[in-house]
Write a protein that holds these residues in place. Structure first.
Motif, PDB file in Angstrom:
ATOM      1  N   HIS A  68       0.837  -1.201   0.000  1.00 54.15           N
ATOM      2  CA  HIS A  68       0.000   0.000   0.000  1.00 54.15           C
ATOM      3  C   HIS A  68       0.871   1.251   0.000  1.00 54.15           C
ATOM      4  CE1 HIS A  68      -2.659   3.104   1.830  1.00 54.15           C
ATOM      5  NE2 HIS A  68      -3.593   2.496   1.117  1.00 54.15           N
ATOM      6  N   ALA A  69       1.912   1.262   0.823  1.00 52.79           N
ATOM      7  CA  ALA A  69       2.809   2.419   0.891  1.00 52.79           C
ATOM      8  C   ALA A  69       3.524   2.635  -0.437  1.00 52.79           C
ATOM      9  CB  ALA A  69       3.823   2.221   2.017  1.00 52.79           C
ATOM     10  N   GLN A  70       3.940   1.542  -1.072  1.00 47.72           N
ATOM     11  CA  GLN A  70       4.618   1.649  -2.367  1.00 47.72           C
ATOM     12  C   GLN A  70       3.688   2.225  -3.431  1.00 47.72           C
ATOM     13  OE1 GLN A  70       6.005  -2.300  -3.204  1.00 47.72           O
ATOM     14  NE2 GLN A  70       7.552  -2.279  -1.573  1.00 47.72           N
ATOM     15  N   LEU A  71       2.441   1.751  -3.442  1.00 49.75           N
ATOM     16  CA  LEU A  71       1.480   2.247  -4.429  1.00 49.75           C
ATOM     17  C   LEU A  71       1.160   3.719  -4.207  1.00 49.75           C
ATOM     18  CD1 LEU A  71      -0.966  -0.798  -4.599  1.00 49.75           C
ATOM     19  CD2 LEU A  71       0.454   0.058  -6.469  1.00 49.75           C
ATOM     20  N   GLU A  72       0.994   4.107  -2.948  1.00 50.67           N
ATOM     21  CA  GLU A  72       0.704   5.513  -2.665  1.00 50.67           C
ATOM     22  C   GLU A  72       1.862   6.406  -3.096  1.00 50.67           C
ATOM     23  OE1 GLU A  72      -0.465   5.867   1.481  1.00 50.67           O
ATOM     24  OE2 GLU A  72      -2.529   6.173   0.799  1.00 50.67           O
ATOM     25  N   GLN A  73       3.083   5.952  -2.835  1.00 46.69           N
ATOM     26  CA  GLN A  73       4.244   6.733  -3.244  1.00 46.69           C
ATOM     27  C   GLN A  73       4.329   6.816  -4.766  1.00 46.69           C
ATOM     28  OE1 GLN A  73       6.350   8.427  -1.150  1.00 46.69           O
ATOM     29  NE2 GLN A  73       7.036   9.317  -3.099  1.00 46.69           N
ATOM     30  N   HIS A  74       4.035   5.698  -5.424  1.00 51.19           N
ATOM     31  CA  HIS A  74       4.047   5.677  -6.891  1.00 51.19           C
ATOM     32  C   HIS A  74       2.999   6.635  -7.443  1.00 51.19           C
ATOM     33  CE1 HIS A  74       4.835   4.219 -10.858  1.00 51.19           C
ATOM     34  NE2 HIS A  74       3.627   3.672 -11.017  1.00 51.19           N
ATOM     35  N   LEU A  75       1.827   6.661  -6.810  1.00 53.34           N
ATOM     36  CA  LEU A  75       0.754   7.553  -7.242  1.00 53.34           C
ATOM     37  C   LEU A  75       1.165   9.013  -7.067  1.00 53.34           C
ATOM     38  CD1 LEU A  75      -2.166   7.838  -8.248  1.00 53.34           C
ATOM     39  CD2 LEU A  75      -2.926   7.699  -5.868  1.00 53.34           C
ATOM     40  N   LYS A  76       1.794   9.339  -5.950  1.00 52.63           N
ATOM     41  CA  LYS A  76       2.252  10.713  -5.713  1.00 52.63           C
ATOM     42  C   LYS A  76       3.303  11.120  -6.735  1.00 52.63           C
ATOM     43  CE  LYS A  76       1.425  10.696  -0.716  1.00 52.63           C
ATOM     44  NZ  LYS A  76       2.067  10.705   0.635  1.00 52.63           N
ATOM     45  N   ASP A  77       4.213  10.193  -7.042  1.00 50.60           N
ATOM     46  CA  ASP A  77       5.273  10.498  -8.010  1.00 50.60           C
ATOM     47  C   ASP A  77       4.695  10.781  -9.394  1.00 50.60           C
ATOM     48  OD1 ASP A  77       7.103  10.136  -6.007  1.00 50.60           O
ATOM     49  OD2 ASP A  77       7.642   8.086  -6.596  1.00 50.60           O
ATOM     50  N   GLU A  91      -5.104   4.559  -8.374  1.00 47.16           N
ATOM     51  CA  GLU A  91      -5.980   4.901  -7.254  1.00 47.16           C
ATOM     52  C   GLU A  91      -6.930   3.754  -6.929  1.00 47.16           C
ATOM     53  OE1 GLU A  91      -7.842   8.482  -8.493  1.00 47.16           O
ATOM     54  OE2 GLU A  91      -6.240   9.781  -7.732  1.00 47.16           O
ATOM     55  N   GLU A  92      -7.410   3.076  -7.961  1.00 45.06           N
ATOM     56  CA  GLU A  92      -8.302   1.939  -7.734  1.00 45.06           C
ATOM     57  C   GLU A  92      -7.566   0.800  -7.026  1.00 45.06           C
ATOM     58  OE1 GLU A  92      -9.801   0.925 -11.548  1.00 45.06           O
ATOM     59  OE2 GLU A  92     -11.176   2.646 -11.679  1.00 45.06           O
ATOM     60  N   VAL A  93      -6.318   0.571  -7.442  1.00 47.76           N
ATOM     61  CA  VAL A  93      -5.522  -0.478  -6.794  1.00 47.76           C
ATOM     62  C   VAL A  93      -5.256  -0.116  -5.338  1.00 47.76           C
ATOM     63  CG1 VAL A  93      -3.313  -1.692  -6.792  1.00 47.76           C
ATOM     64  CG2 VAL A  93      -4.447  -1.189  -8.955  1.00 47.76           C
ATOM     65  N   VAL A  94      -4.946   1.166  -5.087  1.00 45.26           N
ATOM     66  CA  VAL A  94      -4.711   1.624  -3.716  1.00 45.26           C
ATOM     67  C   VAL A  94      -5.959   1.416  -2.865  1.00 45.26           C
ATOM     68  CG1 VAL A  94      -4.294   3.656  -2.267  1.00 45.26           C
ATOM     69  CG2 VAL A  94      -2.912   3.281  -4.315  1.00 45.26           C
ATOM     70  N   ALA A  95      -7.129   1.729  -3.445  1.00 45.91           N
ATOM     71  CA  ALA A  95      -8.387   1.545  -2.714  1.00 45.91           C
ATOM     72  C   ALA A  95      -8.609   0.073  -2.379  1.00 45.91           C
ATOM     73  CB  ALA A  95      -9.551   2.092  -3.535  1.00 45.91           C
ATOM     74  N   GLU A  96      -8.295  -0.807  -3.332  1.00 47.81           N
ATOM     75  CA  GLU A  96      -8.440  -2.248  -3.095  1.00 47.81           C
ATOM     76  C   GLU A  96      -7.485  -2.720  -2.001  1.00 47.81           C
ATOM     77  OE1 GLU A  96      -7.853  -4.240  -6.765  1.00 47.81           O
ATOM     78  OE2 GLU A  96      -9.683  -3.472  -7.709  1.00 47.81           O
ATOM     79  N   GLU A  97      -6.249  -2.224  -2.054  1.00 41.27           N
ATOM     80  CA  GLU A  97      -5.265  -2.605  -1.040  1.00 41.27           C
ATOM     81  C   GLU A  97      -5.688  -2.102   0.344  1.00 41.27           C
ATOM     82  OE1 GLU A  97      -2.496  -4.438  -1.206  1.00 41.27           O
ATOM     83  OE2 GLU A  97      -2.804  -4.895  -3.317  1.00 41.27           O
ATOM     84  N   THR A  98      -6.268  -0.890   0.380  1.00 42.89           N
ATOM     85  CA  THR A  98      -6.738  -0.331   1.653  1.00 42.89           C
ATOM     86  C   THR A  98      -7.837  -1.199   2.245  1.00 42.89           C
ATOM     87  OG1 THR A  98      -6.224   1.918   0.903  1.00 42.89           O
ATOM     88  CG2 THR A  98      -7.737   1.700   2.767  1.00 42.89           C
ATOM     89  N   LEU A  99      -8.768  -1.628   1.396  1.00 44.17           N
ATOM     90  CA  LEU A  99      -9.844  -2.506   1.852  1.00 44.17           C
ATOM     91  C   LEU A  99      -9.277  -3.839   2.339  1.00 44.17           C
ATOM     92  CD1 LEU A  99     -12.849  -3.114   2.193  1.00 44.17           C
ATOM     93  CD2 LEU A  99     -12.889  -3.887  -0.197  1.00 44.17           C
ATOM     94  N   GLY A 100      -8.309  -4.367   1.586  1.00 47.10           N
ATOM     95  CA  GLY A 100      -7.687  -5.628   1.990  1.00 47.10           C
ATOM     96  C   GLY A 100      -6.987  -5.511   3.330  1.00 47.10           C
ATOM     97  N   MET A 101      -6.300  -4.375   3.547  1.00 48.17           N
ATOM     98  CA  MET A 101      -5.628  -4.152   4.828  1.00 48.17           C
ATOM     99  C   MET A 101      -6.626  -4.085   5.969  1.00 48.17           C
ATOM    100  SD  MET A 101      -2.396  -1.586   4.578  1.00 48.17           S
ATOM    101  CE  MET A 101      -3.432  -0.191   4.272  1.00 48.17           C
ATOM    102  N   ARG A 102      -7.744  -3.400   5.723  1.00 51.36           N
ATOM    103  CA  ARG A 102      -8.756  -3.261   6.766  1.00 51.36           C
ATOM    104  C   ARG A 102      -9.326  -4.627   7.152  1.00 51.36           C
ATOM    105  NH1 ARG A 102     -12.046   0.048   4.250  1.00 51.36           N
ATOM    106  NH2 ARG A 102     -10.818   1.867   4.841  1.00 51.36           N
ATOM    107  N   MET A 103      -9.571  -5.456   6.149  1.00 55.91           N
ATOM    108  CA  MET A 103     -10.121  -6.785   6.417  1.00 55.91           C
ATOM    109  C   MET A 103      -9.109  -7.663   7.154  1.00 55.91           C
ATOM    110  SD  MET A 103     -12.102  -7.457   2.796  1.00 55.91           S
ATOM    111  CE  MET A 103     -12.630  -9.103   3.266  1.00 55.91           C
ATOM    112  N   LEU A 104      -7.845  -7.603   6.722  1.00 50.64           N
ATOM    113  CA  LEU A 104      -6.810  -8.386   7.395  1.00 50.64           C
ATOM    114  C   LEU A 104      -6.606  -7.920   8.830  1.00 50.64           C
ATOM    115  CD1 LEU A 104      -3.945  -8.997   4.800  1.00 50.64           C
ATOM    116  CD2 LEU A 104      -5.223 -10.718   6.071  1.00 50.64           C
TER     117      LEU A 104
END
Length: 271
Positions: A68-77, A91-104
């Motif tokens: 998630h951190a890597q994707l957010e940094q990539h998005l900012k860059d 952004e869609e991938v980041v949203a999916e990863e965020t949801l996955g993190m919340r569930m985990l």
């Protein structure tokens, strides 16, 4: 006649076996000791398996967080360089990863709670009935009074050390469950300083209470020891009950091992 004697021998044998089993399940005799060892082994094995499951989920969650951190940094860059062509997809991938993190994270918390409940059940931390109270502690661990500062002098030395050893084992498992770390504490033995033992146990108990948000951030360590002592702190922790206490605005006693040792030295009866 022979048949009658044989029947009598069988009945006598059944009676002897019954007595051995009854004594065994009551914890008496050689069979009782063997059954107790087997019970401890089975419980410990189950705790280890549960702990492995918790760590597996935590590792997956850590991996998700890194991704998630890597994707957010990539998005900012990409946004910084004004290459917005794939920004929406990222952004869609980041949203999916965020949801996955919340569930985990929810799965991890559930597994931690299940494992901790098993741990508390295994160590049998209980509040004594007034009638059965030993006057040494209001709480027991494995049916033994929990070591506490107030009644240190009144506990038999062997039982005091054994109680401390049980508490140390319980705390060690708890640190592993809630903070994902082991303990480097030296195992408690008869030839160690009682003050050092108490200080280490209280220090780690406070760390667990803080991690579980069961004490305020600016809690007065002196006040909480006066109100609850080590045994009360452990009981409240095992039941997930908040410990109310005065705050220490001056921060005169921050929860460091050295300061706790000074407190214990001043509060423990002369030994």
């Amino acid at each position: 006649m022979k048949l009658l004697l044989l029947q009598q021998e069988v009945e006598q044998l059944k009676e002897e076996v019954g007595k051995q089993l009854d004594g065994g399940f009551a914890g008496k005799g050689q069979l009782g000791k063997q059954l107790q060892k087997l019970d401890v082994y089975n419980e410990k094995h189950r705790l280890v398996k549960l702990r492995q499951r918790v760590h597996l989920v935590k590792n997956k969650l850590d991996s998700k967080r890194d991704r998630h951190a890597q994707l957010e940094q990539h998005l900012k860059d990409r946004k910084r360089s004004q290459l917005d062509g794939n920004a929406q997809g990222i952004e869609e991938v980041v949203a999916e990863e965020t949801l996955g993190m919340r569930m985990l994270s929810q799965v991890l918390q559930r597994n931690q709670s299940v494992l901790f409940a098993e741990l508390c059940q295994w160590f049998r931390i209980e509040k004594c009935d007034e009638e059965s109270s030993s006057n040494l502690s209001a709480y027991t661990i494995w049916e033994m009074p929990i070591a506490n500062l107030k009644y240190t002098n009144e506990m038999e030395p062997e039982k005091l050390i054994l109680s401390m050893q049980y508490v140390q084992q319980y705390i060690s498992f708890s640190l592993n469950i809630w903070l994902f770390e082991g303990t480097s504490d030296v195992p408690i033995t008869n030839d160690q300083s009682i003050i050092q033992n108490y200080s280490q146990l209280i220090y780690n108990t406070l760390r667990l209470l803080r991690a579980r948000n069961l004490v305020s951030e600016s809690v007065s360590i002196r006040d909480i020891l006066i109100r609850y002592d080590l045994d009360g702190m452990l009981y409240h922790f095992s039941r997930n009950i908040f410990l109310s206490s005065l705050d220490d605005a001056s921060n005169a006693y921050p929860p460091t091992l050295q300061n706790i040792k000074l407190l214990v030295t001043s509060m423990i009866p002369s030994i």
